[in-house]
Design a protein around this motif. Structure first.
Motif, PDB file in Angstrom:
ATOM      1  N   LEU A   1      -1.172  -0.875  -1.332  1.00 40.70           N
ATOM      2  CA  LEU A   1       0.182  -1.282  -1.662  1.00 40.70           C
ATOM      3  C   LEU A   1       0.792  -0.363  -2.710  1.00 40.70           C
ATOM      4  N   MET A   2       0.009   0.022  -3.712  1.00 39.37           N
ATOM      5  CA  MET A   2       0.486   0.908  -4.759  1.00 39.37           C
ATOM      6  C   MET A   2       0.885   2.265  -4.185  1.00 39.37           C
ATOM      7  N   THR A   3       0.055   2.809  -3.314  1.00 39.20           N
ATOM      8  CA  THR A   3       0.368   4.094  -2.685  1.00 39.20           C
ATOM      9  C   THR A   3       1.629   3.982  -1.838  1.00 39.20           C
ATOM     10  N   LEU A   4       1.776   2.874  -1.146  1.00 41.84           N
ATOM     11  CA  LEU A   4       2.916   2.672  -0.267  1.00 41.84           C
ATOM     12  C   LEU A   4       4.234   2.682  -1.031  1.00 41.84           C
ATOM     13  N   GLU A   5       4.273   2.020  -2.189  1.00 43.24           N
ATOM     14  CA  GLU A   5       5.547   1.917  -2.910  1.00 43.24           C
ATOM     15  C   GLU A   5       5.727   2.970  -3.991  1.00 43.24           C
ATOM     16  N   MET A   6       4.606   3.586  -4.434  1.00 41.46           N
ATOM     17  CA  MET A   6       4.691   4.500  -5.571  1.00 41.46           C
ATOM     18  C   MET A   6       4.403   5.951  -5.206  1.00 41.46           C
ATOM     19  N   GLY A   7       3.502   6.162  -4.229  1.00 38.94           N
ATOM     20  CA  GLY A   7       3.301   7.503  -3.722  1.00 38.94           C
ATOM     21  C   GLY A   7       2.076   8.238  -4.205  1.00 38.94           C
ATOM     22  N   LYS A   8       1.314   7.682  -5.153  1.00 34.32           N
ATOM     23  CA  LYS A   8       0.131   8.423  -5.614  1.00 34.32           C
ATOM     24  C   LYS A   8      -0.964   8.369  -4.560  1.00 34.32           C
ATOM     25  N   PRO A   9      -1.877   9.348  -4.539  1.00 30.85           N
ATOM     26  CA  PRO A   9      -2.964   9.354  -3.554  1.00 30.85           C
ATOM     27  C   PRO A   9      -3.768   8.058  -3.599  1.00 30.85           C
ATOM     28  N   ILE A  10      -4.268   7.643  -2.441  1.00 32.89           N
ATOM     29  CA  ILE A  10      -4.944   6.354  -2.340  1.00 32.89           C
ATOM     30  C   ILE A  10      -6.152   6.271  -3.266  1.00 32.89           C
TER      31      ILE A  10
END
Length: 267
Positions: free
Chosen positions: A84-93
Motif C-alpha cells: 500500500l505504501m509503494t502504491l500511494e508513495m512510490g518508494k521501492p517495495i
C-alpha cells in the motif's frame, strides 16, 4: 479504495467531499479519503480530550500492552502495508516493507521506555520538608506528518504520546493518507480504547488551524519544512502549546544527462 476518517472509535466522513490519492509512478487513481474540515477536527479533539482522563490513569504497563499489540499487528501486516505504501508513495517495495519494520520498532521502544518515566526526590531547603518531582502526561497531542515516511513518522510520534498517557489526533499528508489509515485500523484491532487515537484527512491549513487554536490541544508535533515549522511555533505560542519539530532535511540527488545512472541509483 475509498477510506474514511477515524473519530472517537468510529469511521465517519462518508458524505464529505472526497480527496483523490494518486500513484506517483503511474498517475493512476489509488483511492479517496474525506476532505474533513474544522467540524470533524474539533470532534476528533473533543474525543481525545474526553478519552485522556481514563487513558492517562492506566499504568505504564497497561499502555505498553496496547503498543506491543500494535507492534505485532504491524509486523503481521508488513507485506500488505508495504504494498500500500509503494502504491500511494512510490518508494521501492523493499524500502516500504523496511519502513513498516522501522515504524513498528518505535512502538516497541516507547512501550518499554514508558515504564521508566521516573521522578526525583530533591533535598529540601528547610528541615521537615520533602520535595518530589513527578512526571505526568500533558493531554491531547496534535500531530502533522509528512508524505515521505507515511508510517514511521506517525509511530515516532504516536508511540511516545500513548506510552506517556497522552491521547492523539493525527493529520496525515494529503498525498499519502492510506498508509496512515491502515495504521489506525490496526490501532482499532489492537483494542486501543475509543478516542485515544483519532485521524482526520483534508486541507492542511483548515485542520492545522483548528489544532493550533483549540485549547484542548496542548502539544503540537510536526515533521516537515522549516518554513511551516516556524509558522506552527508562532501560532502555538498564542496558547503556549508545547511543540516538537523535525524540520528541513532535504537531500535530493539530481541526475543530469551526463550522469552515471548506475551510480546514481546505488546512491
Amino acid at each position: 479504495m475509498d477510506k474514511l476518517i477515524y473519530v472517537n472509535g468510529n469511521w465517519i466522513g462518508k458524505d464529505l467531499e472526497k480527496m483523490t490519492v494518486t500513484n506517483p509512478a503511474a498517475g493512476e487513481h489509488v483511492g479517496t479519503v474525506p476532505n474533513a474540515g474544522k467540524k470533524e477536527t474539533r470532534q476528533a479533539i473533543d474525543a481525545a480530550y474526553k478519552a485522556f482522563s481514563s487513558w492517562s490513569k492506566l499504568t505504564a504497563y497497561e499502555r505498553a500492552h496496547y503498543l506491543e499489540k500494535l507492534h505485532d499487528l504491524m509486523l503481521d501486516k508488513k507485506d500488505e502495508m508495504g504494498r500500500l505504501m509503494t502504491l500511494e508513495m512510490g518508494k521501492p517495495i523493499a524500502e516500504s516493507k523496511g519502513e513498516v519494520e522501522y515504524a513498528a520498532s518505535f512502538l516497541k521502544w516507547f512501550a518499554e521506555e514508558g515504564k521508566r518515566v521516573y521522578g526525583r526526590t530533591i533535598p529540601a531547603h528547610v528541615e521537615g520538608k520533602r520535595l518530589l518531582v513527578t512526571k505526568q502526561p500533558v493531554g491531547v497531542v496534535g500531530a502533522i506528518t509528512p508524505w515521505n515516511f507515511p508510517a514511521a513518522m506517525i509511530t515516532r510520534k504516536l508511540g511516545p504520546a500513548l506510552a506517556a498517557g497522552c491521547t492523539f489526533v493525527v493529520k496525515p499528508p494529503e498525498e499519502t493518507p492510506l498508509t496512515a489509515i491502515m495504521l489506525v485500523e490496526l490501532c482499532e484491532q489492537a483494542g486501543i480504547p475509543k478516542g485515544v487515537v483519532n485521524l482526520v484527512t483534508g486541507e492542511p491549513a483548515v485542520i492545522g488551524e483548528e489544532l493550533l487554536t483549540n485549547p484542548h490541544v496542548v502539544k503540537i508535533t510536526f515533521t516537515g519544512s522549516t518554513e511551516v515549522g516556524k509558522m506552527l511555533m508562532r501560532e502555538s505560542a498564542n496558547q503556549v502549546k508545547r511543540t516538537s519539530m523535525e524540520l528541513g532535511g532535504h537531500a535530493p540527488i539530481i541526475v543530469l544527462d551526463d550522469a552515471d545512472v548506475d551510480k546514481a541509483v546505488k546512491g
